[in-house]
Design an enzyme around this catalytic site. Structure first.
Site, PDB file in Angstrom:
ATOM      1  N   ILE A  50      83.075 102.240  45.766  1.00 17.22           N
ATOM      2  CA  ILE A  50      83.911 103.287  46.351  1.00 17.22           C
ATOM      3  C   ILE A  50      84.941 102.651  47.283  1.00 17.22           C
ATOM      4  O   ILE A  50      84.635 101.692  47.997  1.00 17.22           O
ATOM      5  CB  ILE A  50      83.067 104.355  47.086  1.00 17.22           C
ATOM      6  CG1 ILE A  50      83.952 105.501  47.596  1.00 17.22           C
ATOM      7  CG2 ILE A  50      82.237 103.735  48.195  1.00 17.22           C
ATOM      8  CD1 ILE A  50      83.179 106.726  48.071  1.00 17.22           C
ATOM      9  N   CYS A  51      86.133 103.190  47.246  1.00 19.63           N
ATOM     10  CA  CYS A  51      87.229 102.664  48.049  1.00 19.63           C
ATOM     11  C   CYS A  51      87.369 103.511  49.316  1.00 19.63           C
ATOM     12  O   CYS A  51      87.973 104.581  49.281  1.00 19.63           O
ATOM     13  CB  CYS A  51      88.509 102.720  47.215  1.00 19.63           C
ATOM     14  SG  CYS A  51      89.930 102.012  48.034  1.00 19.63           S
ATOM     15  N   VAL A  52      86.743 103.061  50.412  1.00 25.29           N
ATOM     16  CA  VAL A  52      86.933 103.714  51.710  1.00 25.29           C
ATOM     17  C   VAL A  52      87.156 102.629  52.768  1.00 25.29           C
ATOM     18  O   VAL A  52      86.406 101.656  52.818  1.00 25.29           O
ATOM     19  CB  VAL A  52      85.753 104.646  52.119  1.00 25.29           C
ATOM     20  CG1 VAL A  52      85.747 105.923  51.320  1.00 25.29           C
ATOM     21  CG2 VAL A  52      84.425 103.960  52.007  1.00 25.29           C
TER      22      VAL A  52
END
Length: 148
Positions: free
Chosen positions: A85-87
């Site tokens: 996930i891209c956070v």
């Protein structure tokens, strides 16, 4: 030793103040590996789906961010095929003061509200931006197939 104390405290805090729609349990009594799930919000493109992920804490936590890997496939611009996930909070914005409860809330927010900004999957982001109806139909199809 400090890592284990911090993780135990965070688990107690999450148990005392659960986040609606999120479940957390340690994996096979390994306090540094959590099995988590998010029940998608009713107004999300993924409504009715439950998405599972593993949160793995490094031995030098909280000085290094946890790793999050989705184990349920999802059609999302911010989550790639490998489940990463891209956070920002899990990358450049990580600070030792960030709690795991806030990390879980950020992941839940990201899952329920896909954005074409800062994508892991540029093609999905482009579809969300340029043909939202087709994006929503595909997200619904993936949810039915993999998350129900």
């Amino acid at each position: 030793m400090a890592t284990l104390r911090r993780v135990q405290k965070e688990l107690r805090d999450i148990a005392a103040n659960p986040i609606d729609g999120i479940t957390v349990e340690t994996k096979d009594d390994n306090i540094l590996e959590w099995k988590c799930s998010i029940k998608a919000a009713s107004d999300s493109p993924y409504k009715s789906g439950t998405f599972h992920f593993t949160l793995t804490l490094p031995s030098n936590y909280p000085f290094k961010a946890p790793t999050v890997t989705f184990t349920t496939r999802i059609y999302h611009p911010g989550i790639n095929e490998e489940g990463a996930i891209c956070v920002p909070v899990l990358r450049d914005d990580w600070k030792p003061t960030v709690t795991l409860s806030s990390v879980l809330a950020i992941i839940q927010e990201k899952l329920n509200n896909p954005s074409p900004d800062d994508p892991f999957e540029p093609d999905i982001a482009a579809l969300l931006k340029n043909d939202k109806a087709r994006f929503l139909a595909t997200a619904k199809e993936y949810t039915k197939k993999y998350a129900m």
